[in-house]
Design a protein around this motif. Structure first.
Motif, PDB file in Angstrom:
ATOM      1  N   ARG A 118       0.515  -1.040  -0.201  1.00  0.00           N
ATOM      2  CA  ARG A 118       0.062  -0.066   0.305  1.00  0.00           C
ATOM      3  C   ARG A 118       0.847   1.489   0.607  1.00  0.00           C
ATOM      4  NH1 ARG A 118      -5.604  -0.668   0.772  1.00  0.00           N
ATOM      5  NH2 ARG A 118      -5.007   1.216   1.952  1.00  0.00           N
ATOM      6  N   THR A 119       1.539   0.642   0.824  1.00  0.00           N
ATOM      7  CA  THR A 119       2.924   2.653   0.734  1.00  0.00           C
ATOM      8  C   THR A 119       3.449   2.248  -0.665  1.00  0.00           C
ATOM      9  OG1 THR A 119       3.292   1.799   3.099  1.00  0.00           O
ATOM     10  CG2 THR A 119       4.685   3.007   1.979  1.00  0.00           C
ATOM     11  N   MET A 120       4.141   1.749  -1.263  1.00  0.00           N
ATOM     12  CA  MET A 120       4.879   1.771  -2.454  1.00  0.00           C
ATOM     13  C   MET A 120       3.942   2.283  -3.507  1.00  0.00           C
ATOM     14  SD  MET A 120       7.683   1.122  -1.868  1.00  0.00           S
ATOM     15  CE  MET A 120       7.583   2.014  -0.038  1.00  0.00           C
ATOM     16  N   ARG A 121       2.269   1.745  -3.887  1.00  0.00           N
ATOM     17  CA  ARG A 121       1.785   2.032  -4.440  1.00  0.00           C
ATOM     18  C   ARG A 121       0.951   4.157  -4.230  1.00  0.00           C
ATOM     19  NH1 ARG A 121      -1.045  -2.002  -7.553  1.00  0.00           N
ATOM     20  NH2 ARG A 121      -0.161  -3.790  -7.311  1.00  0.00           N
ATOM     21  N   GLY A 122       0.814   3.662  -3.141  1.00  0.00           N
ATOM     22  CA  GLY A 122       0.919   5.395  -2.657  1.00  0.00           C
ATOM     23  C   GLY A 122       1.651   6.020  -3.515  1.00  0.00           C
ATOM     24  N   LEU A 123       3.644   6.084  -2.709  1.00  0.00           N
ATOM     25  CA  LEU A 123       4.178   7.496  -3.575  1.00  0.00           C
ATOM     26  C   LEU A 123       3.873   6.727  -4.899  1.00  0.00           C
ATOM     27  CD1 LEU A 123       6.301   6.117  -0.416  1.00  0.00           C
ATOM     28  CD2 LEU A 123       5.409   7.663  -0.969  1.00  0.00           C
ATOM     29  N   GLY A 124       3.430   5.524  -5.529  1.00  0.00           N
ATOM     30  CA  GLY A 124       3.401   5.518  -6.948  1.00  0.00           C
ATOM     31  C   GLY A 124       4.786   5.730  -7.489  1.00  0.00           C
ATOM     32  N   LEU A 125       5.588   4.911  -6.462  1.00  0.00           N
ATOM     33  CA  LEU A 125       7.213   4.461  -6.871  1.00  0.00           C
ATOM     34  C   LEU A 125       7.970   4.339  -8.291  1.00  0.00           C
ATOM     35  CD1 LEU A 125       9.877   5.614  -4.574  1.00  0.00           C
ATOM     36  CD2 LEU A 125      10.483   3.296  -5.014  1.00  0.00           C
ATOM     37  N   TYR A 126       6.863   2.811  -8.440  1.00  0.00           N
ATOM     38  CA  TYR A 126       7.280   1.935  -9.857  1.00  0.00           C
ATOM     39  C   TYR A 126       6.856   3.027 -11.799  1.00  0.00           C
ATOM     40  CZ  TYR A 126       8.490  -0.871 -13.193  1.00  0.00           C
ATOM     41  OH  TYR A 126       8.894  -2.298 -13.926  1.00  0.00           O
ATOM     42  N   ARG A 127       5.782   4.235 -10.811  1.00  0.00           N
ATOM     43  CA  ARG A 127       5.147   5.079 -11.983  1.00  0.00           C
ATOM     44  C   ARG A 127       5.978   5.758 -12.180  1.00  0.00           C
ATOM     45  NH1 ARG A 127      -0.693   6.152 -12.208  1.00  0.00           N
ATOM     46  NH2 ARG A 127      -0.508   4.987 -10.759  1.00  0.00           N
ATOM     47  N   ARG A 128       6.631   6.275 -11.052  1.00  0.00           N
ATOM     48  CA  ARG A 128       7.775   7.633 -11.358  1.00  0.00           C
ATOM     49  C   ARG A 128       9.249   6.922 -12.050  1.00  0.00           C
ATOM     50  NH1 ARG A 128       4.464  11.394  -9.898  1.00  0.00           N
ATOM     51  NH2 ARG A 128       3.472  11.253  -7.970  1.00  0.00           N
ATOM     52  N   ALA A 129       9.450   5.541 -11.494  1.00  0.00           N
ATOM     53  CA  ALA A 129      10.119   5.124 -11.986  1.00  0.00           C
ATOM     54  C   ALA A 129       9.823   4.699 -13.831  1.00  0.00           C
ATOM     55  CB  ALA A 129      11.353   3.363 -11.681  1.00  0.00           C
ATOM     56  N   THR A 130       8.680   4.859 -14.185  1.00  0.00           N
ATOM     57  CA  THR A 130       9.006   4.536 -15.815  1.00  0.00           C
ATOM     58  C   THR A 130       8.802   5.612 -16.428  1.00  0.00           C
ATOM     59  OG1 THR A 130       7.603   2.551 -14.726  1.00  0.00           O
ATOM     60  CG2 THR A 130       6.666   3.535 -17.051  1.00  0.00           C
ATOM     61  N   GLU A 131       8.258   6.919 -16.094  1.00  0.00           N
ATOM     62  CA  GLU A 131       8.495   8.428 -16.434  1.00  0.00           C
ATOM     63  C   GLU A 131      10.164   8.793 -16.323  1.00  0.00           C
ATOM     64  OE1 GLU A 131       5.642  10.406 -13.249  1.00  0.00           O
ATOM     65  OE2 GLU A 131       3.565   9.634 -13.642  1.00  0.00           O
ATOM     66  N   PRO A 360      -9.936  27.005  -4.528  1.00  0.00           N
ATOM     67  CA  PRO A 360      -9.939  25.620  -4.341  1.00  0.00           C
ATOM     68  C   PRO A 360      -9.562  24.600  -5.758  1.00  0.00           C
ATOM     69  CG  PRO A 360     -12.182  26.084  -3.660  1.00  0.00           C
ATOM     70  CD  PRO A 360     -11.233  27.641  -4.047  1.00  0.00           C
ATOM     71  N   ARG A 361      -8.832  23.417  -5.949  1.00  0.00           N
ATOM     72  CA  ARG A 361      -8.215  22.482  -6.934  1.00  0.00           C
ATOM     73  C   ARG A 361      -9.099  21.210  -6.894  1.00  0.00           C
ATOM     74  NH1 ARG A 361      -2.135  22.760  -8.144  1.00  0.00           N
ATOM     75  NH2 ARG A 361      -2.948  24.960  -8.273  1.00  0.00           N
ATOM     76  N   PRO A 362      -9.374  19.818  -7.621  1.00  0.00           N
ATOM     77  CA  PRO A 362      -9.345  19.202  -7.603  1.00  0.00           C
ATOM     78  C   PRO A 362      -8.844  18.246  -7.045  1.00  0.00           C
ATOM     79  CG  PRO A 362      -9.394  19.419  -9.272  1.00  0.00           C
ATOM     80  CD  PRO A 362      -9.519  20.795  -8.937  1.00  0.00           C
ATOM     81  N   PHE A 363      -8.227  16.921  -6.260  1.00  0.00           N
ATOM     82  CA  PHE A 363      -7.263  16.130  -6.092  1.00  0.00           C
ATOM     83  C   PHE A 363      -7.389  15.511  -7.876  1.00  0.00           C
ATOM     84  CE2 PHE A 363      -9.152  16.365  -1.653  1.00  0.00           C
ATOM     85  CZ  PHE A 363      -7.507  17.132  -0.925  1.00  0.00           C
ATOM     86  N   ALA A 364      -6.047  15.013  -7.705  1.00  0.00           N
ATOM     87  CA  ALA A 364      -5.938  13.859  -8.723  1.00  0.00           C
ATOM     88  C   ALA A 364      -5.860  13.325  -7.898  1.00  0.00           C
ATOM     89  CB  ALA A 364      -4.447  13.775  -9.209  1.00  0.00           C
ATOM     90  N   VAL A 365      -6.581  11.761  -8.633  1.00  0.00           N
ATOM     91  CA  VAL A 365      -6.594  10.583  -8.189  1.00  0.00           C
ATOM     92  C   VAL A 365      -7.013   9.171  -8.986  1.00  0.00           C
ATOM     93  CG1 VAL A 365      -8.881   9.369  -7.068  1.00  0.00           C
ATOM     94  CG2 VAL A 365      -9.172  11.924  -6.707  1.00  0.00           C
ATOM     95  N   ARG A 366      -5.957   8.141  -8.648  1.00  0.00           N
ATOM     96  CA  ARG A 366      -6.306   7.263  -9.036  1.00  0.00           C
ATOM     97  C   ARG A 366      -6.292   5.925  -8.757  1.00  0.00           C
ATOM     98  NH1 ARG A 366      -0.534   5.358  -7.385  1.00  0.00           N
ATOM     99  NH2 ARG A 366       0.124   7.073  -5.822  1.00  0.00           N
ATOM    100  N   GLU A 367      -6.818   4.844  -8.762  1.00  0.00           N
ATOM    101  CA  GLU A 367      -7.023   3.930  -8.278  1.00  0.00           C
ATOM    102  C   GLU A 367      -6.016   2.520  -8.989  1.00  0.00           C
ATOM    103  OE1 GLU A 367      -9.985   2.858  -6.344  1.00  0.00           O
ATOM    104  OE2 GLU A 367     -11.200   4.893  -6.361  1.00  0.00           O
TER     105      GLU A 367
END
Length: 813
Positions: A118-131, A360-367
């Motif tokens: 959950r922590t790793m997905r929340g941080l989005g570590l792998y998606r950042r590595a891919t970017e 106000p600004r909308p949260f960016a949300v991902r599942e």
């Protein structure tokens, strides 16, 4: 009686059957592990190569990879990493991906697998590595992709045996597990994981918030010796804004091997004016968590225009630490604060938005969906703000949780989460640099983690640079969460590269760092408030100035030095009082004559360490409570001295009627320490040994908790040293073996710039991650006897004593 007899017979059959099953399992495991030992000789055709690659493993199983280009050398490195360490690489990439729960039982590696995911997905570590792949130059991306092709050349063998760890995972998955192809982004995850734990302090900010709830803001300020702006208002506001946030749970559920702070390493470089050879000497030993197999893997890459030797990390194509025949380099962690928590205010009229300086600004949300091998899939909703991911969303919700939106949430901004991170390029280019200018050009590409990088070359130059993106804050020092709805505390940019800490050919000819303060007080930019204690750095400086000219072996002796200078500060205070019984008097007498060396065979290091451990517990545990105190259980000598000097009222035990002085607290702590040791090692104080309690624990992450496999899979041996010695062996201060060493040097290098073939290398275990390989523990005895190895020789010289040669070649058809 007959019934009891039948029960006894039945129980006997059950026990016998269980033992038989275990024996069958162990026998099968033995042959499986032995069968998975990779061949070190042969000819293999592999797609993705430009030209043949020759891999000679020398007498220590260190691969000398001879290739026609750096890309083909990376291919060969990927192949040997996979041969020797693939299960470690698989666990590493799945950690970064947040996909461990797909394979592992819920608590196999000591913390909740699902919480880690959950922590790793929340941080989005792998998606950042891919970017980050898209931010690299075509040449560097080509090198990383060639490395991936080398890994896949090994994975793709239809008859490949993956070892006991992955075979068990396959069995537990019903035969469905098969390694996925290695991708270039998998290699970038390693740098992201290192940056997450080496840089920054976001969990330290959480800890400070937890402490302030328990003991108040002023006390926290005293504990951490704050610098910079007054934080009274911020602390009060943070606690009020986050009063509904379960900080204890958030801290607990984000605690894993990727988020725990790591800070210790040693390095020094001497110009020729201080060496016997009159050429520079460079010594480096990075300290990380101990484990089986270790973090590092020795290798040499040879080809047109390059000959790079040193420490690599399985999963990454770079030689991270070492030399290239012309220059050499080493790292210690700067402890840069590059991670800040921002308190975001949720829009009271719309819980899908948050307040910014522009409205106000909308949260960016991902599942994110986490597949759980022993449970139902878990879907988590992760919000992001302009600062970064909302860490409140990392907590797994239960039926009792209040799911109504809170008024405030915490968001994390961190340079390690930058999708345009070019650090892999910078670290990769270091090995190709030929001079100080090339070295700086490579360093310019490093975003995170910040490292104090020492440098030397064969021309006689020495230097240090600490490159990274260092945040410039509009206000504050990043030590506590700050308001995010205003721009008052935002990052205004980053310190220009030319203003980063740097020195080149200093007049002294000596550069030393051991994680302590890097810059003077008048340095214009804020780096960190979390410098390591000065004792290792002070000891290295002291030893370097004791001798006019140093030989290579003198550097090795320094790396193994066991004198603990914190005892010079602490013992006069501990021994000031009068012993209260005969056993305490004996301990006083021994410590008064102790030479301060933390030797495994001696009782004094054990008495001293147990004493200050019990003193910190006695002063702080009743104030903090058991769970919160555990985060501060490691004895902190500067803190203890400040308390005794400035806050003597803390020495009183709130659980007793009488008022205790600090002298009382010190005496009681010694009594508790001596009683604890006596229960474990008997009453004769002269026979006590530090090494009985202080063994270096290189735990297998999957099998250390299984009694019948522990002794086969993990490696333990008595260890000199302690938390403040150059030979660092930091105790855990947890569990039933609180002095077991869990953190220390996993690699040591000494580079001789009069003859770089005379450079020395050491690791505590071995090259292989296969527990039954002859190369899994082949360095243990050498490590203990300070017998380093060389990585040198011509192709013909290496081949004469090689344990095997593999030729990789492009397909002929």
């Amino acid at each position: 009686m007959r019934r009891l007899a039948r029960l006894a017979v039945g129980l006997g059959k059950f026990v016998a059957g269980t033992v038989l099953a275990i024996l069958v399992f162990l026998t099968g495991a033995f042959f499986q592990v032995r069968g998975a030992l990779p061949p070190y000789s042969g000819h293999i055709e592999a797609a993705g190569l430009k030209a043949p690659v020759e891999i000679l493993r020398d007498k220590n199983a260190v691969p000398h990879i001879i290739a026609g280009s750096i890309e083909d050398a990376a291919f060969g490195l990927g192949y040997v990493h996979a041969q020797d360490r693939f299960w470690q690489m698989e666990m590493l990439r799945r950690l970064g991906q947040g996909r461990l729960a797909e394979l592992l039982p819920p608590r196999l590696i000591g913390s909740s697998i699902v919480d880690t995911d959950r922590t790793m997905r929340g941080l989005g570590l792998y998606r950042r590595a891919t970017e980050s792949l898209n931010a690299l130059s075509p040449g560097m991306r080509g090198t990383i992709e060639a490395y991936a092709a080398g890994v896949n050349a090994w994975i793709g063998d239809d008859d490949q045996q993956f070892g006991l760890e992955l075979t068990l995972i396959k069995l537990l998955s019903g035969g469905s597990y098969k390694p996925e192809p290695w991708r270039a982004a998998d290699s970038l995850v390693w740098a992201k994981l290192m940056a997450l734990s080496l840089d920054g302090n976001w969990r330290a900010e959480l800890l400070r918030l937890r402490l302030s709830r328990k003991i108040g803001a002023d006390t926290v300020k005293f504990l951490i010796e704050p610098v910079g702006d007054n934080q009274d208002a911020t602390l009060s506001m943070a606690n009020e804004a986050l009063k509904r946030t379960d900080l204890d749970r958030l801290y607990r559920e984000t605690d894993n091997i990727a988020t725990r702070k790591r800070e210790a390493s040693n390095e020094w470089v001497l110009s020729g004016t201080h060496s016997v050879s009159e050429k520079p000497l460079l010594a480096n030993d990075p300290h990380l968590g101990l484990g089986f197999p270790g973090t590092w893997y020795l290798a040499r890459l040879v080809g047109p225009g390059f000959d790079i030797r040193g420490a690599t990390s399985p999963g990454s194509p770079a030689v991270v630490l070492g030399h290239n025949g012309t220059i050499g380099w080493g790292f210690t962690t700067t402890n840069l604060d590059s991670q800040d928590l921002f308190i975001e205010r949720v829009d009271p009229t719309d819980p899908n938005r948050y307040i910014t300086p522009d409205g106000p600004r909308p949260f960016a949300v991902r599942e994110e969906t986490i597949n759980v091998r022993w449970g139902e899939p878990i879907t988590m909703r992760v919000r992001e703000t302009r600062h970064g991911p909302v860490i409140d969303d990392f907590i797994q919700r239960t039926g009792n949780d209040d799911l109504t939106p809170q008024g405030h949430v915490l968001a994390l901004q961190a340079t390690a989460l930058d999708g345009a991170d070019t650090s892999a390029e910078g670290f990769g280019r270091l090995g190709l640099a030929q001079n100080w200018e090339d070295f700086q050009a490579a360093a310019r590409r490093i975003v995170s983690p910040m490292q104090n990088m020492v440098y030397a070359d064969t021309a006689g130059n020495v230097g240090l640079i600490a490159p990274a993106r260092v945040p410039i804050r509009r206000k504050g020092d990043g030590s506590m969460p700050v308001p995010g709805w205003t721009s008052e505390f935002d990052w205004a940019g980053f310190v220009p590269f030319d203003e980063l800490p740097k020195v080149y050919n200093p007049p002294s000819g000596i550069i030393v760092n051991a994680n302590a303060r890097l810059v003077p007080d008048d340095y214009r930019h804020f780096i960190s408030r979390d410098w390591a204690d000065p004792y290792r750095q002070r000891r290295a400086n002291e030893m370097l100035r004791e001798v006019e000219r140093h030989p290579v072996y003198g550097m090795i002796v320094m790396q193994a030095d066991n004198r603990t200078l914190d005892a010079d500060d602490m013992l006069p205070v501990l021994l000031k009082g009068t012993p209260r019984n005969a056993r305490a008097a004996k301990a006083h007498a021994m410590l008064k004559s102790w030479n301060r060396f933390m030797l495994a065979s001696r009782p004094e290091p054990l008495i001293y360490t147990a004493w200050i451990w019990e003193l910190q517990r006695g002063i702080m545990a009743d104030e903090l409570g058991a769970e919160l105190f555990q985060s501060m259980a490691s004895p902190d000598v500067p803190l203890l001295l400040r308390i005794i000097r400035d806050k003597p009222g803390w020495c009183d035990d709130g659980g007793t009627r009488q008022v205790e002085t600090c002298e009382d607290a010190i005496a009681l702590a010694l009594d508790r320490a001596l009683a604890w040791i006596s229960r474990r090692q008997g009453p004769d104080i002269e026979t006590w040994q530090w090494g009985i309690e202080h063994d270096a624990a290189h735990r297998h992450p999957m099998f250390d908790g299984i009694p019948l496999l522990r002794d086969i899979a993990s490696v333990r041996f008595p260890s000199d040293g302690g938390g403040q010695t150059l030979n660092r062996a930091q105790p855990s201060y947890r569990g039933s073996r609180p002095f077991e060493a869990i953190h220390g040097a996993g690699y040591r290098g000494v580079y001789d710039f009069s003859d770089l073939d005379n450079s020395r290398f050491a690791m505590p275990l071995g090259q292989s991650g296969n527990m039954l390989s002859p190369w899994a523990r082949n360095f243990v005895q050498r490590w203990q006897s300070l017998s380093y190895i060389e990585i040198a020789g011509s192709r013909a010289e290496v081949n004469r004593s090689a344990v095997g040669t593999i030729t990789l070649a492009p397909p002929t058809r």
